[in-house]
Structures are given as C-alpha cells and as structure tokens.
Design an enzyme around this catalytic site. Sequence first.
Site, PDB file in Angstrom:
ATOM      1  N   MET A   1      -1.911  -6.957   6.762  1.00 37.10           N
ATOM      2  CA  MET A   1      -2.991  -7.742   6.151  1.00 37.10           C
ATOM      3  C   MET A   1      -2.596  -8.395   4.826  1.00 37.10           C
ATOM      4  O   MET A   1      -3.445  -8.641   3.971  1.00 37.10           O
ATOM      5  CB  MET A   1      -4.209  -6.832   5.941  1.00 37.10           C
ATOM      6  CG  MET A   1      -4.707  -6.169   7.210  1.00 37.10           C
ATOM      7  SD  MET A   1      -6.043  -5.018   6.896  1.00 37.10           S
ATOM      8  CE  MET A   1      -6.166  -4.151   8.470  1.00 37.10           C
ATOM      9  N   SER A   2      -1.304  -8.632   4.645  1.00 35.49           N
ATOM     10  CA  SER A   2      -0.888  -9.222   3.359  1.00 35.49           C
ATOM     11  C   SER A   2       0.314 -10.138   3.560  1.00 35.49           C
ATOM     12  O   SER A   2       0.592 -10.583   4.663  1.00 35.49           O
ATOM     13  CB  SER A   2      -0.512  -8.104   2.377  1.00 35.49           C
ATOM     14  OG  SER A   2       0.652  -7.428   2.843  1.00 35.49           O
TER      15      SER A   2
ATOM     16  N   HIS B   1      -6.680   4.205   8.334  1.00 37.30           N
ATOM     17  CA  HIS B   1      -6.074   3.932   7.032  1.00 37.30           C
ATOM     18  C   HIS B   1      -5.363   5.160   6.463  1.00 37.30           C
ATOM     19  O   HIS B   1      -4.381   5.039   5.742  1.00 37.30           O
ATOM     20  CB  HIS B   1      -7.152   3.431   6.071  1.00 37.30           C
ATOM     21  CG  HIS B   1      -6.612   2.873   4.789  1.00 37.30           C
ATOM     22  ND1 HIS B   1      -5.648   1.890   4.748  1.00 37.30           N
ATOM     23  CD2 HIS B   1      -6.894   3.173   3.486  1.00 37.30           C
ATOM     24  CE1 HIS B   1      -5.356   1.615   3.487  1.00 37.30           C
ATOM     25  NE2 HIS B   1      -6.089   2.374   2.705  1.00 37.30           N
TER      26      HIS B   1
ATOM     27  N   ALA C   1       2.767  -2.457   4.101  1.00 36.16           N
ATOM     28  CA  ALA C   1       2.590  -1.483   5.181  1.00 36.16           C
ATOM     29  C   ALA C   1       2.211  -2.277   6.416  1.00 36.16           C
ATOM     30  O   ALA C   1       1.428  -3.225   6.323  1.00 36.16           O
ATOM     31  CB  ALA C   1       1.470  -0.517   4.818  1.00 36.16           C
TER      32      ALA C   1
ATOM     33  N   HIS D   1      -5.636  -9.269  -1.350  1.00 32.82           N
ATOM     34  CA  HIS D   1      -5.688  -9.425   0.102  1.00 32.82           C
ATOM     35  C   HIS D   1      -6.870 -10.304   0.505  1.00 32.82           C
ATOM     36  O   HIS D   1      -7.929 -10.231  -0.123  1.00 32.82           O
ATOM     37  CB  HIS D   1      -5.905  -8.065   0.789  1.00 32.82           C
ATOM     38  CG  HIS D   1      -4.939  -6.996   0.392  1.00 32.82           C
ATOM     39  ND1 HIS D   1      -5.096  -6.238  -0.743  1.00 32.82           N
ATOM     40  CD2 HIS D   1      -3.811  -6.556   0.987  1.00 32.82           C
ATOM     41  CE1 HIS D   1      -4.097  -5.369  -0.833  1.00 32.82           C
ATOM     42  NE2 HIS D   1      -3.300  -5.540   0.198  1.00 32.82           N
TER      43      HIS D   1
ATOM     44  N   TYR E   1      -8.973  -9.762   2.773  1.00 34.14           N
ATOM     45  CA  TYR E   1     -10.178  -8.981   3.098  1.00 34.14           C
ATOM     46  C   TYR E   1     -10.996  -8.603   1.869  1.00 34.14           C
ATOM     47  O   TYR E   1     -12.145  -8.171   1.976  1.00 34.14           O
ATOM     48  CB  TYR E   1      -9.845  -7.733   3.931  1.00 34.14           C
ATOM     49  CG  TYR E   1      -8.946  -6.714   3.258  1.00 34.14           C
ATOM     50  CD1 TYR E   1      -9.411  -5.870   2.261  1.00 34.14           C
ATOM     51  CD2 TYR E   1      -7.613  -6.601   3.642  1.00 34.14           C
ATOM     52  CE1 TYR E   1      -8.584  -4.950   1.656  1.00 34.14           C
ATOM     53  CE2 TYR E   1      -6.772  -5.680   3.056  1.00 34.14           C
ATOM     54  CZ  TYR E   1      -7.261  -4.851   2.059  1.00 34.14           C
ATOM     55  OH  TYR E   1      -6.430  -3.948   1.462  1.00 34.14           O
ATOM     56  N   GLU E   2     -10.406  -8.785   0.682  1.00 33.76           N
ATOM     57  CA  GLU E   2     -11.177  -8.483  -0.532  1.00 33.76           C
ATOM     58  C   GLU E   2     -12.161  -9.602  -0.859  1.00 33.76           C
ATOM     59  O   GLU E   2     -13.023  -9.433  -1.716  1.00 33.76           O
ATOM     60  CB  GLU E   2     -10.225  -8.272  -1.713  1.00 33.76           C
ATOM     61  CG  GLU E   2      -9.388  -7.016  -1.570  1.00 33.76           C
ATOM     62  CD  GLU E   2      -8.344  -6.912  -2.673  1.00 33.76           C
ATOM     63  OE1 GLU E   2      -8.696  -6.499  -3.782  1.00 33.76           O
ATOM     64  OE2 GLU E   2      -7.171  -7.262  -2.409  1.00 33.76           O
TER      65      GLU E   2
ATOM     66  N   SER F   1       0.829  -1.215   0.000  1.00 32.56           N
ATOM     67  CA  SER F   1       0.000   0.000   0.000  1.00 32.56           C
ATOM     68  C   SER F   1       0.857   1.257   0.000  1.00 32.56           C
ATOM     69  O   SER F   1       1.742   1.404   0.836  1.00 32.56           O
ATOM     70  CB  SER F   1      -0.871   0.058   1.258  1.00 32.56           C
ATOM     71  OG  SER F   1      -1.788  -0.980   1.249  1.00 32.56           O
TER      72      SER F   1
ATOM     73  N   HIS G   1      -5.087   0.875  -6.129  1.00 31.82           N
ATOM     74  CA  HIS G   1      -4.181  -0.150  -6.651  1.00 31.82           C
ATOM     75  C   HIS G   1      -4.407  -0.236  -8.153  1.00 31.82           C
ATOM     76  O   HIS G   1      -5.545  -0.313  -8.598  1.00 31.82           O
ATOM     77  CB  HIS G   1      -4.461  -1.515  -6.003  1.00 31.82           C
ATOM     78  CG  HIS G   1      -3.840  -1.675  -4.652  1.00 31.82           C
ATOM     79  ND1 HIS G   1      -3.116  -2.782  -4.286  1.00 31.82           N
ATOM     80  CD2 HIS G   1      -3.825  -0.853  -3.581  1.00 31.82           C
ATOM     81  CE1 HIS G   1      -2.680  -2.636  -3.036  1.00 31.82           C
ATOM     82  NE2 HIS G   1      -3.113  -1.478  -2.588  1.00 31.82           N
TER      83      HIS G   1
ATOM     84  N   ASN H   1       2.390   2.930  11.260  1.00 35.43           N
ATOM     85  CA  ASN H   1       1.695   3.417  12.461  1.00 35.43           C
ATOM     86  C   ASN H   1       2.167   2.609  13.657  1.00 35.43           C
ATOM     87  O   ASN H   1       2.611   1.476  13.502  1.00 35.43           O
ATOM     88  CB  ASN H   1       0.173   3.262  12.298  1.00 35.43           C
ATOM     89  CG  ASN H   1      -0.241   1.843  11.947  1.00 35.43           C
ATOM     90  OD1 ASN H   1       0.072   1.337  10.860  1.00 35.43           O
ATOM     91  ND2 ASN H   1      -0.913   1.194  12.848  1.00 35.43           N
TER      92      ASN H   1
HETATM   93  N1  HPA Z   1      -2.766  -3.382  11.402  1.00 35.90           N
HETATM   94  C1  HPA Z   1      -2.986  -4.164  10.315  1.00 35.90           C
HETATM   95  N2  HPA Z   1      -2.563  -3.848   9.099  1.00 35.90           N
HETATM   96  C2  HPA Z   1      -1.870  -2.710   8.955  1.00 35.90           C
HETATM   97  C3  HPA Z   1      -1.601  -1.861  10.031  1.00 35.90           C
HETATM   98  C4  HPA Z   1      -2.084  -2.217  11.323  1.00 35.90           C
HETATM   99  O1  HPA Z   1      -1.880  -1.512  12.326  1.00 35.90           O
HETATM  100  N3  HPA Z   1      -0.892  -0.816   9.544  1.00 35.90           N
HETATM  101  C5  HPA Z   1      -0.731  -1.041   8.223  1.00 35.90           C
HETATM  102  N4  HPA Z   1      -1.320  -2.178   7.850  1.00 35.90           N
END
Ligand code: HPA
Length: 282
Positions: free
Chosen positions: A219-220, A257, A116, A86, A88-89, A33, A64, A243
């Site tokens: 998440m990947s 996000h 990320a 991913h 979640y898709e 991402s 994307h 983060n």
């Molecule tokens: N959690 C899950 N997926 C993520 C995060 C997170 O804090 N940051 C970036 N992708």
Amino acid sequence: MAVSYSHENVVEAAEFLKTKISTAPCYGIICGSGLSGLGDKVEEANIVKYSDIPSFPRSTVQGHKGQLVFGKLSGKSVMCMQGRFHPYEGYAAWKIALPIRVMKLLGVKVVIITNAAGGINRTYKVGDFMILKDHISFTGLAGYNPLTGPNDDKFGPRFPAVMPAYDRELRAMFHDTAKDLGFGDITHQGVYCNVAGPSFETVGELNMMLRIGGDAVGMSTAQEVVSAAHCGIKVCCCSLITNECVLDYDATTAPNHEEVLETGKRRADDMQKLITEFLKRL
Ligand code: HPA
C-alpha cells in the site's frame, strides 16, 4: 481547495530544514511498516518532527514516528523518513510528492525505500526480500498520481518516464549486497503491485495481479517512486515479504495486520544490515 503545493511551499520546507542541519544529505531513506528502527541507527542524529516543518503533511499511522532523521549511516550523509504517507490515510496524491521534492532541493541523489508487502509469487516465502524492478500501480492507473495537477517545470517534465528511476545498476548492487550477506537464496527481483488499501485484496484481485505479472502487493512506494522519477532522483526499493497472499477461494486463512507487523519485527535486523551494507558500497 489547493490542487498542489506551490514551488514556494517546497522551497520554504527545504530552507527551514537547511537551518536545522550542518551537512546536506546525499541519500534519502523511507522506512516501511515495522522497519523504521533503521532511523534510530543514524549517527550524529538531528531529528526534525514533521509537525514543525512548514507545509509538511502529518503522519497519522499509529506507531509511525513522523519525523526526519538527518545524520550519518555507514559514513554517508542521509535523511531518513520515520513515517511515510499512504493513500489510505486520505492524503491528496500530490501531498506524497512533497518529501521527495524537499529531498531533491536538499541535494539527495538516491532514495532507498523499504516496505512491507504480501507475496503473490508462489516461490516467495514470508521473510524474503524483493528488490523492486518495476511496479504496477493500480492507484496511479485509476488516477491517484502525485503528479496530477499543474506541473512544476522546476522539478521535471509534464510527462516523465518512470522506469529510469528503477536503476538497473543500483538493483544489481543491492542484489550483490544481499548475496554477500548470505541472503542470496531469499532475495528476489520482482514487480510490486500498489493498491490503495486499507482493506486487503480479495482472492480475485490477487489472482489478477499474479496473471498480469505481479510478484508482491503493498500500500505504499509507487507514489514516492513516481515523484522521484519526475525530479530525476533514482530509487532502490526493497520489500519485506511479510505474508503469503491467499490465492485460493477455499482457504480458511485471511491476511491480517498483526502478521505484517510481527514479520517486520522479526526481520528488521536483517533489513537494516542489508541497507547499511548497501550504503557503504554506494
Ligand atoms: N496486501 C497489501 N499490503 C500489504 C500486504 C498485503 O498482503 N502485506 C503487507 N502490506
């Protein structure tokens, strides 16, 4: 309902791509991402949209691009996925193996994967890099594994080891590259926890991950690594810590996000430098 791609599906996708390219790729790149700008740096670029490739899944994430970029990066023949798939898709797990298997048929030996991730390790700061030395896949442990279903022996064994994919030499090389570029103080080697998303983790879940040895969460990646391990492709994976995960029940901050994308944008250039220099050394 299908439970996996047939071998013919994968061959068909690879043969289609062979008609579009002049040089076979040696290295695969999967952009996380906010990090897909690397694909725009590919020289002599030959772009193929996922939607034109037989059997290829479609990318549904906003922003994307959903395309493969073939060409040269740091003088090396690469194929770069701009847009990944991913859990979640809503994809069946086995669909995530397809791009990796296509890479295998095209001759790719190493896949460089970026993502990320949230920092769980309290010494990690926003903007740091984490080279993956391993993963804990909550999705995989819960049954979301790209190798579920009939095994295709032409790609690999029924019960493959995953650890060999996280090649120690590649990790050391990537770390040395980071140090030489002046990123030594902000580059770690750690364990990536994979979750399905799309909701962010609860404080309780994050504290569990910290206790069992997780350093970052995202998440990947885990499904791609398992698929690569199965067919004997080595990986070199690097998270951008976008983060700091909130581990305190009384905190008033919450993950979002926007912060992930903003950090991605801010650190994209350094991630690109890192990968292009690493490719030079491969
Ligand atoms: N959690 C899950 N997926 C993520 C995060 C997170 O804090 N940051 C970036 N992708």
